[in-house]
Design a protein around this motif. Structure first.
Motif, PDB file in Angstrom:
ATOM      1  N   LEU A 139       0.817  -1.210   0.000  1.00  0.00           N
ATOM      2  CA  LEU A 139       0.000   0.000   0.000  1.00  0.00           C
ATOM      3  C   LEU A 139       0.853   1.264   0.000  1.00  0.00           C
ATOM      4  CD1 LEU A 139      -2.846  -1.032   2.447  1.00  0.00           C
ATOM      5  CD2 LEU A 139      -3.031  -0.621  -0.004  1.00  0.00           C
ATOM      6  N   VAL A 140       1.971   1.228   0.702  1.00  0.00           N
ATOM      7  CA  VAL A 140       2.870   2.389   0.711  1.00  0.00           C
ATOM      8  C   VAL A 140       3.408   2.635  -0.688  1.00  0.00           C
ATOM      9  CG1 VAL A 140       5.138   3.183   1.492  1.00  0.00           C
ATOM     10  CG2 VAL A 140       3.519   2.256   3.135  1.00  0.00           C
ATOM     11  N   LEU A 141       3.844   1.588  -1.356  1.00  0.00           N
ATOM     12  CA  LEU A 141       4.423   1.753  -2.696  1.00  0.00           C
ATOM     13  C   LEU A 141       3.378   2.100  -3.749  1.00  0.00           C
ATOM     14  CD1 LEU A 141       7.086  -1.076  -2.608  1.00  0.00           C
ATOM     15  CD2 LEU A 141       7.462   1.401  -2.522  1.00  0.00           C
ATOM     16  N   MET A 142       2.112   1.761  -3.489  1.00  0.00           N
ATOM     17  CA  MET A 142       1.046   2.157  -4.412  1.00  0.00           C
ATOM     18  C   MET A 142       0.791   3.670  -4.348  1.00  0.00           C
ATOM     19  SD  MET A 142      -1.671  -0.981  -4.017  1.00  0.00           S
ATOM     20  CE  MET A 142      -2.999  -0.076  -4.748  1.00  0.00           C
ATOM     21  N   ASN A 143       1.176   4.293  -3.244  1.00  0.00           N
ATOM     22  CA  ASN A 143       0.971   5.734  -3.096  1.00  0.00           C
ATOM     23  C   ASN A 143       2.128   6.567  -3.612  1.00  0.00           C
ATOM     24  OD1 ASN A 143      -1.558   5.525  -1.978  1.00  0.00           O
ATOM     25  ND2 ASN A 143      -0.805   5.429   0.112  1.00  0.00           N
ATOM     26  N   GLY A 144       3.179   5.956  -4.081  1.00  0.00           N
ATOM     27  CA  GLY A 144       4.301   6.704  -4.634  1.00  0.00           C
ATOM     28  C   GLY A 144       5.624   6.239  -4.059  1.00  0.00           C
ATOM     29  N   SER A 145       6.676   6.972  -4.406  1.00  0.00           N
ATOM     30  CA  SER A 145       8.001   6.588  -3.932  1.00  0.00           C
ATOM     31  C   SER A 145       8.799   7.799  -3.455  1.00  0.00           C
ATOM     32  CB  SER A 145       8.767   5.851  -5.029  1.00  0.00           C
ATOM     33  OG  SER A 145       8.919   6.694  -6.153  1.00  0.00           O
ATOM     34  N   GLY A 146       8.120   8.719  -2.800  1.00  0.00           N
ATOM     35  CA  GLY A 146       8.784   9.906  -2.270  1.00  0.00           C
ATOM     36  C   GLY A 146       9.486   9.606  -0.955  1.00  0.00           C
TER      37      GLY A 146
ATOM     38  N   SER B 296       2.387  -1.970  11.551  1.00  0.00           N
ATOM     39  CA  SER B 296       1.989  -2.289  10.174  1.00  0.00           C
ATOM     40  C   SER B 296       0.519  -1.949   9.936  1.00  0.00           C
ATOM     41  CB  SER B 296       2.235  -3.767   9.876  1.00  0.00           C
ATOM     42  OG  SER B 296       3.615  -4.046   9.900  1.00  0.00           O
ATOM     43  N   LEU B 297      -0.345  -2.257  10.895  1.00  0.00           N
ATOM     44  CA  LEU B 297      -1.763  -1.922  10.741  1.00  0.00           C
ATOM     45  C   LEU B 297      -1.988  -0.413  10.725  1.00  0.00           C
ATOM     46  CD1 LEU B 297      -3.499  -4.609  12.999  1.00  0.00           C
ATOM     47  CD2 LEU B 297      -3.530  -4.450  10.499  1.00  0.00           C
ATOM     48  N   LEU B 298      -1.226   0.313  11.534  1.00  0.00           N
ATOM     49  CA  LEU B 298      -1.332   1.768  11.539  1.00  0.00           C
ATOM     50  C   LEU B 298      -0.943   2.354  10.184  1.00  0.00           C
ATOM     51  CD1 LEU B 298      -1.809   4.371  13.207  1.00  0.00           C
ATOM     52  CD2 LEU B 298       0.615   4.323  13.724  1.00  0.00           C
ATOM     53  N   ILE B 299       0.122   1.845   9.613  1.00  0.00           N
ATOM     54  CA  ILE B 299       0.550   2.338   8.295  1.00  0.00           C
ATOM     55  C   ILE B 299      -0.442   1.937   7.214  1.00  0.00           C
ATOM     56  CG2 ILE B 299       2.366   2.120   6.545  1.00  0.00           C
ATOM     57  CD1 ILE B 299       4.391   2.210   8.813  1.00  0.00           C
ATOM     58  N   ILE B 300      -1.041   0.763   7.350  1.00  0.00           N
ATOM     59  CA  ILE B 300      -2.097   0.361   6.406  1.00  0.00           C
ATOM     60  C   ILE B 300      -3.252   1.359   6.477  1.00  0.00           C
ATOM     61  CG2 ILE B 300      -3.906  -1.354   5.977  1.00  0.00           C
ATOM     62  CD1 ILE B 300      -1.811  -3.509   6.653  1.00  0.00           C
ATOM     63  N   LEU B 301      -3.689   1.671   7.682  1.00  0.00           N
ATOM     64  CA  LEU B 301      -4.798   2.614   7.832  1.00  0.00           C
ATOM     65  C   LEU B 301      -4.444   4.000   7.297  1.00  0.00           C
ATOM     66  CD1 LEU B 301      -6.162   1.628  11.349  1.00  0.00           C
ATOM     67  CD2 LEU B 301      -7.224   1.221   9.131  1.00  0.00           C
ATOM     68  N   LEU B 302      -3.225   4.456   7.547  1.00  0.00           N
ATOM     69  CA  LEU B 302      -2.818   5.769   7.037  1.00  0.00           C
ATOM     70  C   LEU B 302      -2.784   5.815   5.519  1.00  0.00           C
ATOM     71  CD1 LEU B 302       0.101   6.656   9.490  1.00  0.00           C
ATOM     72  CD2 LEU B 302      -2.160   7.721   9.371  1.00  0.00           C
ATOM     73  N   ASN B 303      -2.466   4.703   4.866  1.00  0.00           N
ATOM     74  CA  ASN B 303      -2.355   4.694   3.418  1.00  0.00           C
ATOM     75  C   ASN B 303      -3.663   4.349   2.717  1.00  0.00           C
ATOM     76  OD1 ASN B 303       0.511   5.240   2.475  1.00  0.00           O
ATOM     77  ND2 ASN B 303       0.796   3.908   4.230  1.00  0.00           N
ATOM     78  N   ILE B 304      -4.617   3.819   3.452  1.00  0.00           N
ATOM     79  CA  ILE B 304      -5.922   3.545   2.841  1.00  0.00           C
ATOM     80  C   ILE B 304      -6.735   4.836   2.757  1.00  0.00           C
ATOM     81  CG2 ILE B 304      -8.169   2.452   3.243  1.00  0.00           C
ATOM     82  CD1 ILE B 304      -6.721  -0.030   4.109  1.00  0.00           C
ATOM     83  N   PHE B 305      -6.636   5.655   3.790  1.00  0.00           N
ATOM     84  CA  PHE B 305      -7.461   6.876   3.831  1.00  0.00           C
ATOM     85  C   PHE B 305      -6.700   8.069   3.382  1.00  0.00           C
ATOM     86  CE2 PHE B 305      -9.389   4.122   7.135  1.00  0.00           C
ATOM     87  CZ  PHE B 305     -10.579   3.910   6.481  1.00  0.00           C
TER      88      PHE B 305
END
Length: 93
Positions: free
Chosen positions: A36-43, A84-93
């Motif tokens: 999910l992090v990599l789907m949002n970009g690579s900054g 990991s769940l926190l980062i998932i939630l941050l990248n979903i919303f």
């Protein structure tokens, strides 16, 4: 008895069973978070998040390989899955 203590006792009772389950859980949840992090970009922010995910997932694996006490291993597992769940939630919303 708190929920934490209840599951800690279960984890300690079948320690060798649950460390293998923990490795699978930590790795799979970490993999989803990394995807999910990599789907949002690579900054720079995404690379820091990816670094954090990798560190916490490998931290649990290290705790298992170092044969740390069950309570410490359990706490590291909770931290790994929690981050990991926190980062998932941050990248979903």
């Amino acid at each position: 008895m708190t929920l934490y203590n209840k599951y800690l006792k279960i984890f300690e009772k079948s320690f060798y069973l649950y460390i293998s389950f923990g490795i699978l859980l930590s790795s799979c949840v970490g993999g989803v978070a990394a995807m999910l992090v990599l789907m949002n970009g690579s900054g720079p922010l995404e690379m820091f998040e990816l670094f954090l995910i990798t560190c916490v997932a490998m931290g649990y694996n290290t705790a298992v390989l170092a044969d740390l006490k069950p309570k410490i291993t359990y706490n590291i597992l909770l931290g790994s899955v929690g981050v990991s769940l926190l980062i998932i939630l941050l990248n979903i919303f």
